[in-house]
Design an enzyme around this catalytic site. Structure first.
Site, short mmCIF file in Angstrom:
data_model
loop_
_atom_site.label_atom_id
_atom_site.label_comp_id
_atom_site.label_asym_id
_atom_site.label_seq_id
_atom_site.Cartn_x
_atom_site.Cartn_y
_atom_site.Cartn_z
N HIS A 30 12.04 78.45 -35.02
CA HIS A 30 12.51 79.14 -33.80
C HIS A 30 11.39 79.90 -33.09
O HIS A 30 11.45 81.12 -32.96
CB HIS A 30 13.62 80.15 -34.15
CG HIS A 30 14.81 79.55 -34.81
ND1 HIS A 30 15.75 80.31 -35.50
CD2 HIS A 30 15.27 78.28 -34.88
CE1 HIS A 30 16.71 79.53 -35.96
NE2 HIS A 30 16.44 78.28 -35.62
N TYR B 261 15.63 72.33 -23.73
CA TYR B 261 16.76 73.03 -23.09
C TYR B 261 16.41 73.59 -21.72
O TYR B 261 17.14 73.38 -20.75
CB TYR B 261 17.29 74.13 -24.03
CG TYR B 261 17.83 73.53 -25.30
CD1 TYR B 261 19.12 73.03 -25.36
CD2 TYR B 261 17.02 73.38 -26.43
CE1 TYR B 261 19.60 72.43 -26.51
CE2 TYR B 261 17.49 72.78 -27.58
CZ TYR B 261 18.78 72.30 -27.61
OH TYR B 261 19.26 71.69 -28.75
N GLY B 262 15.30 74.32 -21.63
CA GLY B 262 14.94 74.95 -20.36
C GLY B 262 14.70 73.91 -19.28
O GLY B 262 15.20 74.03 -18.15
N GLY C 47 13.54 69.75 -28.64
CA GLY C 47 14.06 70.21 -29.92
C GLY C 47 15.46 69.73 -30.22
O GLY C 47 15.87 69.67 -31.39
N ASN D 8 20.31 81.55 -34.13
CA ASN D 8 19.64 80.33 -33.69
C ASN D 8 19.60 80.34 -32.16
O ASN D 8 20.59 80.65 -31.52
CB ASN D 8 20.41 79.11 -34.18
CG ASN D 8 20.81 79.27 -35.64
OD1 ASN D 8 21.58 80.17 -35.97
ND2 ASN D 8 20.32 78.43 -36.50
N GLY E 47 19.26 71.38 -35.95
CA GLY E 47 20.55 71.34 -36.63
C GLY E 47 21.72 71.50 -35.68
O GLY E 47 22.88 71.42 -36.11
N GLU F 153 21.73 81.09 -42.41
CA GLU F 153 22.53 79.88 -42.41
C GLU F 153 22.51 79.26 -43.80
O GLU F 153 21.50 79.30 -44.50
CB GLU F 153 22.06 78.89 -41.34
CG GLU F 153 20.74 78.25 -41.63
CD GLU F 153 20.27 77.31 -40.50
OE1 GLU F 153 20.09 77.81 -39.37
OE2 GLU F 153 20.07 76.12 -40.76
P1 FAD Z 1 11.72 72.41 -26.61
O1 FAD Z 1 13.08 72.00 -26.98
O2 FAD Z 1 10.73 72.68 -27.69
O3 FAD Z 1 11.15 71.27 -25.66
C1 FAD Z 1 9.84 71.28 -25.16
C2 FAD Z 1 9.45 69.85 -24.80
O4 FAD Z 1 8.26 69.88 -24.03
C3 FAD Z 1 9.16 68.96 -26.01
O5 FAD Z 1 9.90 67.77 -25.90
C4 FAD Z 1 7.66 68.71 -25.93
O6 FAD Z 1 7.27 67.42 -26.40
C5 FAD Z 1 7.40 68.84 -24.44
N1 FAD Z 1 6.03 69.24 -24.10
C6 FAD Z 1 5.29 70.22 -24.65
N2 FAD Z 1 4.10 70.32 -24.06
C7 FAD Z 1 4.08 69.37 -23.08
C8 FAD Z 1 3.10 68.97 -22.12
N3 FAD Z 1 1.91 69.59 -22.01
N4 FAD Z 1 3.40 67.95 -21.28
C9 FAD Z 1 4.61 67.30 -21.36
N5 FAD Z 1 5.56 67.65 -22.27
C10 FAD Z 1 5.30 68.68 -23.10
N6 FAD Z 1 17.95 76.10 -32.65
C11 FAD Z 1 19.27 76.39 -32.66
O7 FAD Z 1 19.76 77.13 -31.81
N7 FAD Z 1 20.10 75.85 -33.62
C12 FAD Z 1 19.62 75.06 -34.62
O8 FAD Z 1 20.40 74.59 -35.47
C13 FAD Z 1 18.22 74.78 -34.66
N8 FAD Z 1 17.67 74.02 -35.64
C14 FAD Z 1 16.36 73.66 -35.57
C15 FAD Z 1 15.83 72.78 -36.50
C16 FAD Z 1 14.52 72.32 -36.37
C17 FAD Z 1 13.97 71.36 -37.40
C18 FAD Z 1 13.72 72.75 -35.29
C19 FAD Z 1 12.32 72.26 -35.10
C20 FAD Z 1 14.23 73.64 -34.36
C21 FAD Z 1 15.54 74.11 -34.48
N9 FAD Z 1 16.09 74.98 -33.55
C22 FAD Z 1 17.42 75.30 -33.60
C23 FAD Z 1 15.28 75.55 -32.46
C24 FAD Z 1 15.50 74.88 -31.10
O9 FAD Z 1 15.47 73.48 -31.23
C25 FAD Z 1 14.43 75.36 -30.13
O10 FAD Z 1 14.54 76.77 -30.03
C26 FAD Z 1 14.56 74.74 -28.75
O11 FAD Z 1 14.45 73.35 -28.80
C27 FAD Z 1 13.52 75.28 -27.78
O12 FAD Z 1 13.84 74.82 -26.48
P2 FAD Z 1 12.80 74.81 -25.31
O13 FAD Z 1 13.52 74.43 -24.07
O14 FAD Z 1 12.05 76.08 -25.30
O15 FAD Z 1 11.72 73.68 -25.66
#
Ligand code: FAD
Length: 501
Positions: A441, A15-16, A110, A479, A115, A356
């Protein structure tokens, strides 16, 4: 390419990073997204991009020899997990001593495995968690913007009430209401019109076909279909999959120097690249961003990073639990994988819980009600850098989960008492009713206003930003995906106005 210099890099594609890429691209800034996971767009031999939860194969998990599903057993039997070949699968489980963290790996982070529950946090709690952020601007502008860009929608109550796929949810909701608890519909990024076509048999089944934590082959508006597609459409953004950033340094011009491993499916390094950039956005997730920054600080590559990098971590109070229903309350053979309802007892000062109503799409009748509870657990963990393994280590002890377990227990004891039911002890290993040693999370590690300024600029450096879940200090009460997205929107707007002028 090796030796390339680009104006901006985003590390990760969750997301970020996706918000960063879109807003940078729109502003005309050439941006490269570096993602360690795969680009999930080609079908395998079965004609599908992703595998199901009930028949996981190598595509399911990130370089594991056996799947590590959240529910490890059923009736204490090891029937859930499967041996698989090591492969860059879409779901990772990062195992620290007393806490395991599930994260997505792939273009979309993620969003590929979650979900999709898209919940705006309660304003009073948001203000308490992030007091330095102007809540009025968030609730008037950035939350609505995030919901629109993410294509959030809500299930039609008429469909919900009649479909067999949400029996599990109706049963659990009615039981909660009978115990005096409040239930609420939860919006989602899964396309509910598509789901209705799945139910009608006019579209291939995804949520109704047991797909979610190992990816959805249809229906889910994951980031590759929303923010990242829009980012690519600007013409200014490129995405490099299977590119893992190993280290960050800074050169004499103040440009950031990245060491990046391009790896193949066997995880062998194809090429190690040196990529430099003027502006660097970290979106590798709470774990990934924190590890990269700690490594940079502790190896002396970026020695002026704040001492606060590494601290303020929490699992958003995640606790999973399950109840055994009476034989006259079946939860259904057919279950949608997308939760659409929650029990909201956050106003209870003794035990704040938002739970949930989670599916358990086992393909058999289980009489189980499963829940993912989000609790207000004040405990925080801390990452430190271990030079011997070159990894971040999480200092979080099992007893720190106890406040969350106590809160969840008080809610579900109430429901059990009302209905004369009990917990299931056969699902999480070790005869436990509460799974408090894993989370979905992860939040924090690079907390907004502590390790960074009020907009995610890392203290000690210029043009270096954290944009993801690492900014949120351990808890948000719901979430987190909407909050992560909206906060990134807010921060990027300020950063683009001030740092790219
Ligand atoms: P992420 O989405 O974690 O993305 C980080 C990315 O960076 C990943 O693709 C990773 O591979 C990549 N990365 C990491 N290190 C490196 C590196 N050194 N070099 C290159 N790439 C790298 N949240 C909700 O709000 N609703 C839900 O229903 C929900 N259900 C969930 C169910 C599951 C099974 C899981 C695992 C999570 C769930 N979440 C849910 C949580 C949500 O998905 C996360 O909070 C969110 O994805 C975090 O976003 P982010 O931008 O911090 O990083």
């Amino acid at each position: 390419a090796n030796g390339a210099h680009v104006p901006a890099v985003a590390i990760g594609s969750g997301y970020g990073a996706a918000v960063s890429a879109l807003r940078l691209g729109e502003a005309g800034v050439q941006t490269t997204v570096l993602e360690m996971g795969r680009l999930w767009n080609e079908p395998g031999e079965d004609g599908k991009v992703f595998c199901t939860m009930t028949a996981p194969d190598e595509r399911s998990m990130w370089f594991k020899r056996r799947t590590e599903a959240p529910l490890s057993t059923l009736l204490w039997l090891d029937v859930v997990n499967r041996d698989i070949d090591p492969y860059p699968g879409v779901l990772d489980r990062v195992n620290y001593d007393d806490m395991s963290v599930y994260v997505g790996r792939g273009v979309g982070g993620g969003s590929l495995v979650n979900g999709g529950m898209a919940v705006v946090p309660r304003r009073d709690y948001f203000e308490a968690v992030l007091p330095g952020v102007d809540a009025a601007a968030m609730y008037d502008r950035y939350f609505p913007l995030a919901l629109a860009e993410l294509q959030v929608n809500t299930i039609d109550p008429a469909f919900y009430e009649k479909t067999e796929y949400y029996r599990f949810s109706r049963v659990a909701a009615a039981q909660a209401e009978a115990a005096g608890l409040k239930t609420v519909f939860v919006p989602d990024v899964y396309d509910f019109e598509y789901m209705e076509r799945e139910a009608a048999g006019t579209a291939p089944k995804s949520a109704l076909g047991g797909e979610v934590i190992y990816g959805n082959n249809a229906g889910k508006m994951s980031l590759d279909k929303t923010y990242l597609a829009s980012a690519l459409a600007t013409g200014n953004v490129t995405i490099a999959a299977r590119h893992e950033v190993r280290s960050i340094a800074i050169d004499a011009n103040g440009d950031y120097v990245l060491t990046v491993d391009h790896r193949d499916d066997a995880n062998e390094v194809i090429e190690t690249k040196r990529i430099t950039c003027r502006h660097l956005f970290l979106g590798a997730g709470s774990l990934g961003t924190t590890e990269l920054l700690l490594r940079a600080r502790e190896t002396g590559a970026l020695p002026d990073l704040d001492e606060a990098v590494g601290s303020g971590w929490g699992p958003n109070g995640n606790v999973m639990t399950a109840r055994a229903n009476h034989l006259w309350s079946p939860t259904g053979l057919k279950q949608s994988t997308i939760p659409v309802m929650g029990i909201d007892d956050w106003d209870n000062p003794d035990a704040r819980v938002f739970a949930e109503l989670a599916p358990l799409p086992a393909g058999i009748e289980t009489w189980i009600s499963l829940y993912l509870a989000i609790t207000d657990n004040p405990e925080r963990g801390r990452f430190t850098y271990d030079a011997a393994t070159d990894k971040a280590v999480l200092d979080w002890r099992l007893e720190q989960a106890q406040p969350g377990v106590a809160a969840a227990k008080s809610m579900f004891d109430r429901i059990n008492k009302k209905h004369g039911t009990s917990y299931r002890y056969d699902l999480f290993g070790d005869d436990r009713a509460f799974a408090d040693d894993f989370c979905y999370h992860p939040l924090g590690g690079c907390v907004l206003g502590e390790a960074t300024d009020a907009y995610g600029r890392l203290n000690g450096y210029e043009r270096l930003y954290a944009t993801d879940s690492s900014l949120i200090p351990g808890s948000i009460g719901v979430n987190p995906l909407v909050t992560i997205t909206a906060l990134a929107e807010r921060n990027l707007e300020a950063i683009l106005a001030a740092d790219f002028a």
